[in-house]
Design a protein around this motif. Structure first.
Motif, PDB file in Angstrom:
ATOM      1  N   ALA A 173      14.439  46.059  68.802  1.00  0.00           N
ATOM      2  CA  ALA A 173      14.788  45.723  70.184  1.00  0.00           C
ATOM      3  C   ALA A 173      14.910  46.973  71.050  1.00  0.00           C
ATOM      4  CB  ALA A 173      16.080  44.927  70.215  1.00  0.00           C
ATOM      5  N   ALA A 174      15.325  48.091  70.436  1.00  0.00           N
ATOM      6  CA  ALA A 174      15.491  49.344  71.186  1.00  0.00           C
ATOM      7  C   ALA A 174      14.223  50.178  71.209  1.00  0.00           C
ATOM      8  CB  ALA A 174      16.636  50.155  70.577  1.00  0.00           C
ATOM      9  N   GLY A 175      13.141  49.681  70.608  1.00  0.00           N
ATOM     10  CA  GLY A 175      11.896  50.435  70.559  1.00  0.00           C
ATOM     11  C   GLY A 175      11.951  51.608  69.609  1.00  0.00           C
ATOM     12  N   GLN A 176      12.781  51.497  68.569  1.00  0.00           N
ATOM     13  CA  GLN A 176      12.943  52.583  67.611  1.00  0.00           C
ATOM     14  C   GLN A 176      12.335  52.211  66.264  1.00  0.00           C
ATOM     15  OE1 GLN A 176      17.209  52.554  67.854  1.00  0.00           O
ATOM     16  NE2 GLN A 176      17.267  54.430  69.082  1.00  0.00           N
ATOM     17  N   ALA A 177      12.056  53.224  65.466  1.00  0.00           N
ATOM     18  CA  ALA A 177      11.611  53.020  64.090  1.00  0.00           C
ATOM     19  C   ALA A 177      12.819  52.839  63.188  1.00  0.00           C
ATOM     20  CB  ALA A 177      10.799  54.220  63.621  1.00  0.00           C
ATOM     21  N   LEU A 178      12.654  52.051  62.133  1.00  0.00           N
ATOM     22  CA  LEU A 178      13.648  51.992  61.068  1.00  0.00           C
ATOM     23  C   LEU A 178      13.062  52.723  59.866  1.00  0.00           C
ATOM     24  CD1 LEU A 178      16.357  50.895  59.940  1.00  0.00           C
ATOM     25  CD2 LEU A 178      15.033  48.985  59.006  1.00  0.00           C
ATOM     26  N   GLN A 179      13.774  53.725  59.385  1.00  0.00           N
ATOM     27  CA  GLN A 179      13.320  54.488  58.229  1.00  0.00           C
ATOM     28  C   GLN A 179      14.407  54.463  57.162  1.00  0.00           C
ATOM     29  OE1 GLN A 179      12.086  58.338  59.815  1.00  0.00           O
ATOM     30  NE2 GLN A 179      10.169  57.468  60.569  1.00  0.00           N
ATOM     31  N   ILE A 180      14.050  53.974  55.982  1.00  0.00           N
ATOM     32  CA  ILE A 180      14.989  53.852  54.871  1.00  0.00           C
ATOM     33  C   ILE A 180      14.743  55.001  53.905  1.00  0.00           C
ATOM     34  CG2 ILE A 180      15.768  52.406  52.964  1.00  0.00           C
ATOM     35  CD1 ILE A 180      14.820  49.984  54.514  1.00  0.00           C
ATOM     36  N   VAL A 181      15.765  55.792  53.637  1.00  0.00           N
ATOM     37  CA  VAL A 181      15.668  56.944  52.750  1.00  0.00           C
ATOM     38  C   VAL A 181      16.311  56.589  51.414  1.00  0.00           C
ATOM     39  CG1 VAL A 181      16.225  59.381  52.438  1.00  0.00           C
ATOM     40  CG2 VAL A 181      15.766  58.490  54.729  1.00  0.00           C
ATOM     41  N   THR A 182      15.570  56.793  50.313  1.00  0.00           N
ATOM     42  CA  THR A 182      16.066  56.454  48.985  1.00  0.00           C
ATOM     43  C   THR A 182      15.757  57.577  47.996  1.00  0.00           C
ATOM     44  OG1 THR A 182      14.057  55.443  48.051  1.00  0.00           O
ATOM     45  CG2 THR A 182      15.430  54.051  49.478  1.00  0.00           C
ATOM     46  N   PRO A 183      16.394  57.552  46.826  1.00  0.00           N
ATOM     47  CA  PRO A 183      15.991  58.469  45.753  1.00  0.00           C
ATOM     48  C   PRO A 183      14.614  58.095  45.204  1.00  0.00           C
ATOM     49  CG  PRO A 183      18.172  57.520  45.351  1.00  0.00           C
ATOM     50  CD  PRO A 183      17.559  56.744  46.460  1.00  0.00           C
ATOM     51  N   LEU A 184      14.064  58.985  44.404  1.00  0.00           N
ATOM     52  CA  LEU A 184      12.749  58.794  43.811  1.00  0.00           C
ATOM     53  C   LEU A 184      12.693  57.563  42.922  1.00  0.00           C
ATOM     54  CD1 LEU A 184       9.902  60.072  43.335  1.00  0.00           C
ATOM     55  CD2 LEU A 184      10.936  61.351  41.436  1.00  0.00           C
ATOM     56  N   THR A 185      13.805  57.223  42.284  1.00  0.00           N
ATOM     57  CA  THR A 185      13.831  56.133  41.309  1.00  0.00           C
ATOM     58  C   THR A 185      14.022  54.756  41.935  1.00  0.00           C
ATOM     59  OG1 THR A 185      16.199  56.536  41.020  1.00  0.00           O
ATOM     60  CG2 THR A 185      14.694  57.615  39.462  1.00  0.00           C
ATOM     61  N   ALA A 186      14.258  54.680  43.222  1.00  0.00           N
ATOM     62  CA  ALA A 186      14.536  53.392  43.862  1.00  0.00           C
ATOM     63  C   ALA A 186      13.265  52.552  43.964  1.00  0.00           C
ATOM     64  CB  ALA A 186      15.151  53.605  45.240  1.00  0.00           C
ATOM     65  N   ARG A 187      13.469  51.242  44.043  1.00  0.00           N
ATOM     66  CA  ARG A 187      12.390  50.290  44.297  1.00  0.00           C
ATOM     67  C   ARG A 187      12.816  49.397  45.468  1.00  0.00           C
ATOM     68  NH1 ARG A 187      12.974  47.040  40.076  1.00  0.00           N
ATOM     69  NH2 ARG A 187      14.729  48.248  39.267  1.00  0.00           N
ATOM     70  N   LEU A 188      11.842  48.712  46.065  1.00  0.00           N
ATOM     71  CA  LEU A 188      12.116  47.758  47.130  1.00  0.00           C
ATOM     72  C   LEU A 188      11.896  46.343  46.620  1.00  0.00           C
ATOM     73  CD1 LEU A 188      10.202  49.307  50.190  1.00  0.00           C
ATOM     74  CD2 LEU A 188      12.491  49.866  49.348  1.00  0.00           C
ATOM     75  N   THR A 189      12.659  45.396  47.163  1.00  0.00           N
ATOM     76  CA  THR A 189      12.299  43.997  46.939  1.00  0.00           C
ATOM     77  C   THR A 189      11.112  43.669  47.842  1.00  0.00           C
ATOM     78  OG1 THR A 189      13.756  43.130  48.674  1.00  0.00           O
ATOM     79  CG2 THR A 189      14.701  43.381  46.456  1.00  0.00           C
ATOM     80  N   LEU A 190      10.437  42.592  47.506  1.00  0.00           N
ATOM     81  CA  LEU A 190       9.270  42.205  48.300  1.00  0.00           C
ATOM     82  C   LEU A 190       9.619  41.943  49.772  1.00  0.00           C
ATOM     83  CD1 LEU A 190       6.234  41.569  48.271  1.00  0.00           C
ATOM     84  CD2 LEU A 190       6.843  39.198  47.762  1.00  0.00           C
ATOM     85  N   PRO A 191      10.730  41.235  50.099  1.00  0.00           N
ATOM     86  CA  PRO A 191      11.069  41.064  51.518  1.00  0.00           C
ATOM     87  C   PRO A 191      11.273  42.380  52.253  1.00  0.00           C
ATOM     88  CG  PRO A 191      12.239  39.451  50.205  1.00  0.00           C
ATOM     89  CD  PRO A 191      11.604  40.403  49.240  1.00  0.00           C
ATOM     90  N   THR A 192      11.882  43.372  51.605  1.00  0.00           N
ATOM     91  CA  THR A 192      12.047  44.679  52.248  1.00  0.00           C
ATOM     92  C   THR A 192      10.697  45.330  52.471  1.00  0.00           C
ATOM     93  OG1 THR A 192      14.172  44.917  51.099  1.00  0.00           O
ATOM     94  CG2 THR A 192      13.262  46.878  52.128  1.00  0.00           C
ATOM     95  N   ARG A 193       9.833  45.231  51.467  1.00  0.00           N
ATOM     96  CA  ARG A 193       8.477  45.797  51.602  1.00  0.00           C
ATOM     97  C   ARG A 193       7.728  45.164  52.781  1.00  0.00           C
ATOM     98  NH1 ARG A 193       4.235  47.057  52.926  1.00  0.00           N
ATOM     99  NH2 ARG A 193       2.367  47.582  51.726  1.00  0.00           N
TER     100      ARG A 193
END
Length: 467
Positions: A173-193
């Motif tokens: 809504a604010a015209g911004q990017a969302l960037q998620i920072v994780t460790p190397l070992t993290a995975r995403l769920t399909l909805p997050t992807r």
């Protein structure tokens, strides 16, 4: 990185129990609320939030704690109370653990991660005058710039929780990017992807040896002008992180279905029927549950799903459905109101272990039912080598390969029969059939070329009928 701690309890945390948990930092800390009272925050004496606690969620869908946390609980509904600790204050993580530990002790529950649980009072001795006041009011956002909202997640599996959903909605809504920072070992769920698909949003992976890279594309990143952006050489070329290129072959596979349905916008319309039909054909049972975020907490109900989408209209609704615990199966559903009616954009993914056989024989009967009863527009079925648990690692995964493509009979009438491509299998009424095009067995990359001929016809036909 931010520390998340979750209390899983068989009983709902009542106000006295929550207050006992919030006393984890002793009497010198304060309590405030945000998000219209849905989030309670344990605050430092200067008012800055140390731990944000979301309202408890009753998870009534079996297998969700095991799917998201690797922490199965006893059968039956469980209350999920999530505490998010500030990344800026060293004691905040232990405060979150003490809060969750106190809830679990009083309510006979458990804590994830188990090692975080404690009931000790955690004195806060940090000198807050040396720590900048956070710029973001959203509990999920750790760093906020003019262009980017950065969320730091230190958990093995990053789910599309209501925290992240709110952060994504606010940033968009604010015209911004969302960037998620994780460790190397993290995975995403399909909805997050799927939610992060498309720039400027990014999954930023922190490699302790080589810096940062994009977990979905592999592009080497650096922090520049208030956002994570690709590192480019003098020729403007972006390099790919070496660690991203390694992708061991496990024999696991995913079956992917991407489909669109269209319905007249009338008061008797019930949504979700196409999702349910797909689950029944491919898993043998209806979805176990649905929700607007993870964990998926509501038992499956097309009526309740429809009521929510209708209440939100004309705004679109984005929903998640999951299968039974014995078969990894997950769908995302986007409901949107268009000039043509009400449309459902559905992505369904099913996971299979090395020696399991995907039910490819069920795709054609499913396509026939979707066309006959659920307003099918298009259906693309593909197969890929990827994790059977449907999670997304920060590694290169091969793209899916098409197996079949189906045009619903209404779409055939509107666009005409494609003049190129393989011979289709007619489905349904002979006078106005749906057209089901076999493209391959999911192992031949040339199937993309054949699929391209079909979609080229569709694009041209749709352009021709536009006013």
């Amino acid at each position: 990185m931010t520390k998340d701690v979750i209390a899983l309890t068989p009983r709902m945390p009542d106000l006295p129990t929550l207050l006992a948990g919030l006393y984890a930092g002793g009497p010198d800390l304060g309590v405030s609320t945000t998000a219209d009272g849905a989030v309670v925050q344990l605050c430092a004496p200067d008012g800055r939030p140390l731990v944000s606690v979301e309202a408890p969620i009753l998870v009534q869908v079996p297998g969700e704690t095991g799917r998201l946390l690797g922490h199965p609980v006893a059968d039956g509904p469980v209350w999920w109370t999530e505490a998010r600790a500030s990344a800026a204050v060293p004691e905040a993580g232990r405060l979150a653990g003490s809060f969750a530990g106190r809830l679990a002790t009083v309510l006979d529950g458990t804590v994830w991660p188990p090692e975080a649980a404690t009931t000790d009072v955690v004195p806060v001795t940090t000198d807050f005058s040396a720590i900048p006041v956070p710029a973001a009011s959203a509990p999920a956002v750790d760093v906020l710039t003019d262009s980017t909202a950065v969320v730091m997640q230190d958990r093995p599996l990053v789910a599309m929780t209501s925290w992240l959903s709110d952060a994504l909605r606010t940033a968009t809504a604010a015209g911004q990017a969302l960037q998620i920072v994780t460790p190397l070992t993290a995975r995403l769920t399909l909805p997050t992807r799927l939610a992060l698909r498309g720039l400027p949003n990014r999954w930023v992976v922190q490699d302790p040896e080589h810096g940062y890279y994009d977990g979905l594309s592999g592009a080497v990143l650096h922090w520049k002008d208030g956002t994570f952006t690709p590192v480019r050489d003098t020729a403007g070329t972006t390099s790919v992180a070496e660690v991203f290129k390694t992708s061991p072959e496990t024999g696991e596979r995913q079956l992917l279905l991407t489909l669109r349905t269209r319905h007249p916008a009338d008061t008797d319309l019930v949504l979700g029927g196409a999702v349910e039909a797909a689950f029944r054909h491919l898993t043998g049972s209806a979805p176990a549950g649905w929700s607007t975020a993870e964990p998926v907490n509501l038992p499956w109900s097309t009526r309740r799903l429809t009521d929510l989408a209708r209440a939100r209209a004309p705004r679109p609704s984005w929903l998640i459905a999951v299968g039974q615990p014995d078969r990894p199966a997950l769908a995302t559903l986007r409901v949107l109101r268009t000039a043509a009616g009400v449309e459902e954009d559905i992505t369904l993914v099913l996971g299979y272990a090395e020696h399991e056989t995907p039910p490819l024989h069920a795709v054609e009967p499913l396509a026939a039912e979707l066309d006959a009863a659920h307003g099918l527009v298009t259906l693309l079925t593909a197969l890929r080598s990827a994790r059977g648990d449907l999670t997304v690692p920060a590694r290169l995964e091969p793209p899916p390969l098409p197996m079949s493509f189906t045009l619903g009979h209404d779409e055939v009438r509107r666009t005409g029969r494609p003049p190129h491509g393989p011979a289709p299998v007619p489905l349904g009424v002979p006078a106005e059939p749906a057209l089901h095009y076999p493209l391959g067995d999911g192992t031949d990359p040339r199937a993309w070329s054949t699929f391209g001929l079909l979609t080229q016809h569709l694009r041209a036909s749709r352009s021709a009928v536009r006013p």
